[in-house]
Design an enzyme around this catalytic site. Structure first.
Site, short mmCIF file in Angstrom:
data_model
loop_
_atom_site.label_atom_id
_atom_site.label_comp_id
_atom_site.label_asym_id
_atom_site.label_seq_id
_atom_site.Cartn_x
_atom_site.Cartn_y
_atom_site.Cartn_z
N ASP A 229 0.81 -1.21 0.00
CA ASP A 229 0.00 0.00 0.00
C ASP A 229 0.85 1.26 0.00
O ASP A 229 0.42 2.30 0.49
CB ASP A 229 -0.92 0.01 1.23
CG ASP A 229 -1.96 -1.08 1.17
OD1 ASP A 229 -2.23 -1.60 0.08
OD2 ASP A 229 -2.51 -1.43 2.24
N SER A 230 2.06 1.16 -0.52
CA SER A 230 2.94 2.33 -0.54
C SER A 230 3.75 2.31 -1.83
O SER A 230 3.30 1.79 -2.84
CB SER A 230 3.83 2.35 0.70
OG SER A 230 4.67 1.21 0.76
#
Length: 474
Positions: A229-230
């Site tokens: 998620d980054s």
């Protein structure tokens, strides 16, 4: 044309992820310090059996990151720097999509037709690498950043707190159960002395400082630190904080330690699933530092390499598949194992970016029981295939069934209800994770007119042998 159609189906299933753009904030002064951000009850220091000497290394540490194309990782200055300190395996591939089936392979040696990230609980006689390690008294543990064994093991997410070790997010939770490969089978989750070897990073700091790290380790960052998620820059910052200093810590990395840094899968499903993978650590021969190894490896190689190093038995799954399970070359040389000679430039490599097209226990639309192992298979360690007592070794085939059409719940989705909240195992009443009233193997047997074994056997190499047989698109 069939391969093209299968690939098209896989592409249709490709998920989209939103990257978090915030900057990494360290949770503690250094990775050997505990942090209040790592929530969950701690286990205390683990106690390990005496060290078992391997032929090429005495400790194997896997660190898995998420969903990143080879070129993206290669663009990072941090990964470039680490590559100069280690060996780049530029012929290393994930096995399928999405994430969870790749993790299943790392622990269990197959993905059993799995093509999603939903809750999975394999029956108790589904063997894992733990069975092979325990047979030789080789200590092991799994470390997840904020994971604690004490909440219900069976819930899909071990934590629901919004704050993470590095930034705040509201959803999804920062640690997910599917990224812990060993907990997927009840042979680990339902056995307290095994389940309690799943530990958070406060436990890691305690074990590190006490010189109590085990010989086999699986490390899972959270969903932002692992790039899920980054961004690759965010993950690089986490590696600079956590891994880079540990490479200089003798309690983590001595001259007999081999470290694998890899990704579960590529982000782009149209690509062949090549992932940026490094070997690091003091056990790596000096002449290989800063070099590249083009040999063809997959996640199955993590099993075969460990087996070759310690002379272990095998699972009779992809770890004995001569196409998919090349041993890391310098370990093969040290153990006398002969690899297949495939490299990243070989033509007709297996297609390992397909999903949803293989039958198995984890595929509800193409369900089979967990089939018997190939007991005559010979793995890189030379030992026998591990088979749980009472396994029906004659259960070698099954016509796939569509459980959804039959109105039957897949047994893999049933929560076994393991609860360690008081520090010991309490088994709650199992509850199905769908509304269907038909949940167990007896219902499946009745619907199919077949006699299903009440205790499923561990699988042979079935799914991944089939995967290896699919020709590459050329």
């Amino acid at each position: 044309m069939v391969a093209l159609a299968l690939l098209a189906g896989a592409l249709a299933a490709a998920p989209a992820y939103a990257a978090i753009a915030q900057s990494f904030v360290p949770p503690a002064a250094n990775p050997s310090s505990t942090s209040t951000n790592y929530v969950g009850k701690n286990n205390g220091t683990i106690h390990n059996s005496p060290k078992v000497t391997g032929k090429a290394f005495d400790r194997f540490i896997q660190i898995w990151l998420e969903n990143t194309d080879f070129a993206t990782a290669a663009s990072s200055p941090t990964f470039q720097k680490l590559a100069q300190e280690g060996l780049l395996l530029d012929g290393y591939y994930g096995l399928t999509h999405p994430s969870e089936p790749n993790y299943a392979v790392a622990g269990l040696g197959d993905f059993f037709g799995m093509h999603g990230d939903s809750f999975s609980a394999f029956p108790k006689n589904t063997s894992s690498v733990v069975d092979l390690l325990d047979a030789k008294n080789i200590s092991w543990a799994s470390y997840q950043i904020r994971y604690s064994i004490y909440p219900l093991l069976a819930i899909p997410y071990a934590l629901t707190a919004a704050s993470t070790d590095s930034l705040s997010i509201s959803a999804p939770p920062d640690y997910v159960r599917k990224h812990s490969p060993l907990i997927l089978t009840d042979s680990v989750a339902g056995v307290p002395e095994r389940a309690l070897r799943h530990r958070n990073f406060n436990d890691f700091a305690v074990d590190l400082n006490a010189s109590a790290l085990p010989q086999w380790m699986f490390v899972t960052p959270n969903l932002v630190d692992d790039a899920h998620d980054s961004t690759i820059d965010f993950t690089s910052s986490w590696l600079e904080y956590w891994l880079v200093p540990l490479l200089q810590n003798q309690n983590f990395n001595d001259n007999r330690t081999l470290i694998l840094l890899t990704f579960d899968e590529a982000e782009t499903y149209t690509q062949p699933n090549q992932v940026f993978t490094l070997l690091l650590g003091g056990a790596l021969p000096q002449q290989l530092v800063g070099q590249k190894d083009p040999s063809y490896y997959t996640h199955c190689s993590t099993l075969s390499t460990v087996q070759a190093n310690w002379g272990l038995g095998s699972l009779g799954r992809c770890d004995t598949n001569k196409t998919l399970a090349n041993v890391f070359e310098f370990v093969a040389n040290a153990t006398g194992y002969k690899n297949n000679g495939l490299t990243s430039n070989s033509t007709k490599l297996p297609m390992t970016n397909l999903t949803g097209v293989f039958p198995g226990y984890a595929n509800t639309e193409m369900w089979t029981p967990v089939l018997a192992p190939n007991v005559s298979a010979v793995g890189a360690g030379g030992g026998s295939v591990f088979v749980y007592p009472g396994t029906n070794t004659s259960l070698t085939s099954w016509s796939p069934q569509n459980l959804t059409a039959m109105g039957v719940t897949n047994p893999i989705s049933i929560d076994p209800g393991y609860d360690y909240s008081n520090g010991s195992l309490v088994t709650a009443a199992a509850a199905p994770s769908s509304s269907s009233s038909k949940t167990a193997t007896g219902s499946i047997a009745a619907a199919t007119g077949k006699s299903a074994a009440t205790s499923f056997a561990v699988p042979a190499m079935g799914v991944l042998v089939a995967a290896a047989g699919v020709a590459a698109l050329l």
